[in-house]
Design a protein around this motif. Structure first.
Motif, PDB file in Angstrom:
ATOM      1  N   ASP A 144       5.809  -1.779   1.236  1.00  0.00           N
ATOM      2  CA  ASP A 144       6.339  -2.739   0.268  1.00  0.00           C
ATOM      3  C   ASP A 144       5.518  -4.022   0.239  1.00  0.00           C
ATOM      4  N   ALA A 145       4.252  -3.939   0.665  1.00  0.00           N
ATOM      5  CA  ALA A 145       3.433  -5.148   0.767  1.00  0.00           C
ATOM      6  C   ALA A 145       3.297  -5.880  -0.560  1.00  0.00           C
ATOM      7  N   ALA A 146       3.162  -5.142  -1.657  1.00  0.00           N
ATOM      8  CA  ALA A 146       2.970  -5.785  -2.970  1.00  0.00           C
ATOM      9  C   ALA A 146       4.145  -6.680  -3.332  1.00  0.00           C
ATOM     10  N   ALA A 147       5.331  -6.327  -2.835  1.00  0.00           N
ATOM     11  CA  ALA A 147       6.527  -7.111  -3.143  1.00  0.00           C
ATOM     12  C   ALA A 147       6.542  -8.450  -2.425  1.00  0.00           C
ATOM     13  N   LEU A 148       5.610  -8.649  -1.466  1.00  0.00           N
ATOM     14  CA  LEU A 148       5.533  -9.917  -0.751  1.00  0.00           C
ATOM     15  C   LEU A 148       4.764 -10.977  -1.526  1.00  0.00           C
ATOM     16  N   ALA A 149       4.112 -10.581  -2.589  1.00  0.00           N
ATOM     17  CA  ALA A 149       3.305 -11.522  -3.379  1.00  0.00           C
ATOM     18  C   ALA A 149       4.178 -12.637  -3.931  1.00  0.00           C
TER      19      ALA A 149
END
Length: 800
Positions: A726-731
């Motif tokens: 879910d790294a992209a959701a940390l943007a």
């Protein structure tokens, strides 16, 4: 953190009895039969001695040192060092005796094969082609055969064949094979044995012959997991063609025999045994904590091999036991300062099972105490630490009442690695307590496979009993810190000084000076080899030291002239002449122990130290002394969603003016914390690279990317790295990143959520500098905001 005190009384109902099924943690189980992490075993019997040559495992990538295991009874094994190979990788060694009487050692690095020659199965070895790194079989020497895992086979006519290969699963690939020239320096014939003949060939070929049939055995699938297994094919010629027959050995239904493979075969009379490695229990993340096991191999009447159900029982002894007395510690009650979890209980240190391990919770001075339940005569204690190829420093104490303690063995300055560590004394005791005080490497807890206590002197384990150089003189005594007996020479008369003579640290006895050493096991009838270097006529000469030996000790006396000595060695076995010649020109080596004096907070930087709008070229470090200095462009301090932060736009790179201390080296525990805001995560972005090395597992790198394998934390380790699906959701959000590593398990939290928890081992090398905004290889630029960054050289558990 307060240490837990654990007490356990083993009873007849507490654990599985011998009459029941032998499980991985059954006391007295015979598999694994070696205490430690080793893989790719080759088993040989030369004379009356069994040898196991294997890859040293448990270090992350099969790094050395070069070593062998030897045994007279196939039950009690001693780890012995070898001088060669001296390379970074020492994989899959194989040793054979040639018709000319010499021994030949074959081993591999990725992806080359090398050959050594020696006059004994222990060495000393030298590369048969000259230079230490001279290659016998380069990669793709045989087309479509990747060079690895070399193994020899000797046919009935004395012809020697060599087989090698890995990743032979590709179309048109397979195993390289060749008939060697009589001098074993080349090949008279080669062939690719394709994977159409040896189905799913991956690696680890082994060839044997029985009743006119050539058996080609090999391993398939991944050595990292449960898919690894052993298969075989047969032929009427050593180079084939081969016909596939089936699977011999695979993972058990309950998974405790996990990923068995890369084997060799031992023949004893009409019986055959398969010696192989499999994963430890509980299984490590990478699958590189493998252990060596043995089971019986059965051939059917038609020549086919009966599939094997791997066991935890093993096969037991193959000869008369070298021990003369029982293990008094077996299944006795124990107490310990702590234990890691239920997989590593204190009772496992006294269960005589090489598949179970007591692991303490911490990395400091941890202890274990055994209650023999009555006062016994204690003369020998064997300790098998987790890593036999690295040394441990410890003290053993004994007591009759559990209140008043006497030192049995003081190894607090020991620098000799080995397994078992053997300590002698003569005392009456009910309680035995071992305390680990130091280690060669950070992050190696004082974990034990076994501790064994005997009422007699058990002297059969072949080891270096005494190893002293000039460096071991401490001003008052000559300490035997490089020898198994420990102790020290006492100055009985005269005076001694330490002096460097022609490249060697030496002790110099003034005329008439006397040094004495006493030990109950030093007997005139004891088989031994004793040598010492003496400085005469402006040069060092190795001499026989028997003239110094007395019954029960050693006495060195200077005559009318000063006596300069170094490299005093005493082995409790008889060396061959080639081994003596090697010692005559090779000095003892002392490796300094790990730095255990933690500094605490090493790196601490924060944008709160600056005002919004500041242009920052130097960032002060509030941990150890030093600053971070820009290497390219300064960073601008901005306010982002209520927090001040350094702005990184892909061109801001900072480097520390300071190195990090040795307390962070090897597998040391650490804690990392950061606040990061990233507008858009690329595949790989490096916030901070805390290491300046480049090799596998040598990294601690905080990254912030979408790469699913290593996007959040990178060790250059693949299995050890951490990504986040879910790294992209940390943007566009603040990320509170917290990493804790206690020397075994690494946990990664993002915004109070645990995203990864797994056991790992890292191999951090000395750190010259820390890099911000880019990694040490000048790649993966960071484009985002860093509010704060902290690094500790100790484990600090996460708390919300």
């Amino acid at each position: 953190m307060k240490k837990l005190l654990y007490t356990l009384l083993l009873t007849g109902t507490a654990l599985t009895t011998q009459a029941q099924e032998v499980k991985w943690n059954t006391p007295g189980a015979g598999n694994p039969f070696l205490p430690g992490y080793f893989a790719d075993p080759t088993v040989k019997k030369f004379g009356d001695t069994y040898y196991i040559y294997a890859t040293t495992d448990g270090s992350g990538a099969g790094f050395g040192p070069s070593q062998l295991w030897c045994s007279k009874d196939f039950e009690n094994w001693t780890l012995m060092p070898m001088n060669w190979p001296d390379s970074h990788w020492i994989w899959a060694p194989d040793v054979m005796q040639h018709t000319d009487g010499t021994y030949r050692l074959f081993y591999c690095q990725p992806c080359n094969l090398y050959e050594g020659i020696a006059k004994t199965p222990r060495g000393p070895w030298k590369n048969i082609l000259g230079e230490s790194e001279a290659v016998l079989v380069p990669d793709r020497f045989v087309k479509n055969a990747i060079t690895l895992d070399g193994q020899t086979f000797v046919d009935d006519d004395g012809s020697v064949y060599l087989y090698w290969g890995t990743w032979g699963i590709y179309k048109g690939f397979g195993c390289g094979a060749g008939k060697m020239t009589p001098d074993l320096k080349g090949f008279s014939e080669t062939r690719l044995i394709p994977n159409t003949e040896v189905t799913d060939f991956f690696e680890a070929p082994f060839v044997m012959k029985k009743d006119g049939i050539y058996y080609f055995m090999y391993s398939s699938d991944s050595c990292h997991d449960s898919t690894y297994h052993v298969q075989y094919a047969t032929a009427t010629s050593p180079l084939g063609p081969y016909t596939y027959k089936g699977t011999i050995l695979k993972t058990s239904a309950d998974g405790t025999i996990h990923g068995p493979g890369h084997h060799s075969i031992l023949q004893e009379g009409d019986d055959y045994y398969i010696v192989y490695h499999r994963h430890d229990n509980p299984h490590s993340t990478r699958g590189f904590h493998r252990q060596v096991c043995i089971d019986k191999l059965t051939f059917r009447a038609d020549g086919t091999i009966e599939p094997i159900e791997g066991t935890h029982s093993g096969i037991g002894k193959l000869g008369k036991s070298i021990l003369t007395s029982p293990n008094l510690a077996y299944r006795k009650p124990v107490r310990a300062s702590s234990y890691y979890d239920d997989h590593f209980l204190p009772e496992y240190a006294v269960d005589d099972n090489n598949g179970t391990l007591w692991r303490p919770r911490g990395m400091g001075q941890e202890w274990i105490e055994i209650d023999l339940q009555k006062v016994e005569t204690v003369k020998t204690i064997w300790t098998q630490f987790e890593y036999g190829t690295s040394y441990y420093q410890y003290v053993i104490e004994t007591s009759v009442d559990g209140k008043t303690w006497t030192v049995f063995a003081d190894k607090r300055s020991n620098y000799l690695a080995g397994s078992p560590m053997v300590d002698f004394g003569d005392t009456q005791a009910r309680y035995i307590r071992l305390t680990t005080t130091g280690t060669q490497k950070n992050g190696f807890a004082g974990a034990l496979w076994n501790i064994k206590v005997f009422g007699k002197y058990e002297t059969a384990s072949p080891q270096l009993w005494m190893g002293l150089s000039g460096e071991d003189w401490n001003g008052t005594e000559w300490k035997n810190d490089g020898g198994m007996l420990g102790g020290a020479f006492r100055l009985k008369a005269g005076q001694i000084c330490r002096q460097r003579l022609k490249g060697q640290e030496a002790i110099v006895l003034a005329p008439g000076s006397i040094l004495e050493y006493t030990s109950p096991v030093l007997k005139s009838t004891q088989i031994h080899t004793a040598t010492v270097w003496v400085y005469k006529d402006s040069q060092w000469t190795s001499m026989d030291a028997d003239s110094y030996l007395t019954d029960g000790g050693i006495r060195i006396e200077a005559g009318n002239e000063p006596l300069a000595l170094t490299n005093f060695r005493y082995y409790n076995w008889k060396q061959e002449e080639a081994e003596k010649q090697y010692d005559a020109v090779t000095g003892l080596v002392r490796i300094q122990p790990s730095d255990r004096h933690k500094r605490g907070l090493l790196v601490s930087l924060s944008a709160e130290e600056f005002a919004v709008g500041d242009t920052v070229a130097y960032i002060p470090n509030k941990g150890i002394e030093g600053v971070f200095e820009t290497q390219n462009a300064p960073a601008i301090v901005k306010e982002v969603e209520g927090k001040k932060a350094f702005s990184f736009e892909g061109k801001q790179v900072f480097r520390s003016s300071f190195p990090l201390p040795a307390t962070l080296a090897d597998n040391a525990p650490y804690t990392l914390e950061a606040w990061v805001w990233n507008p858009e995560l690329s595949e790989n972005e490096c916030i901070a690279d805390f290491t300046s090395s480049h090799d596998e597992l040598e990294k601690i790198m905080l990254v912030n990317g979408t790469e699913p394998r290593c996007g959040m934390l990178n060790h250059y380790g693949w299995y050890e790295d951490v990504g986040y699906k879910d790294a992209a959701a940390l943007a566009g959000k603040w990320q509170h990143i917290y990493v804790e590593f206690d020397g075994r398990t690494e946990k990664v939290y993002i915004n109070d959520r645990l995203i990864s928890s797994k056991d790992i081992q890292i191999l951090v090398k000395p750190i010259q500098f820390v890099t911000l905004g880019l990694n040490a290889e000048n790649a993966w630029p960071f484009t985002g905001y860093l509010h704060s960054l902290k690094l500790w050289d100790e484990w600090i558990p996460f708390e919300k």
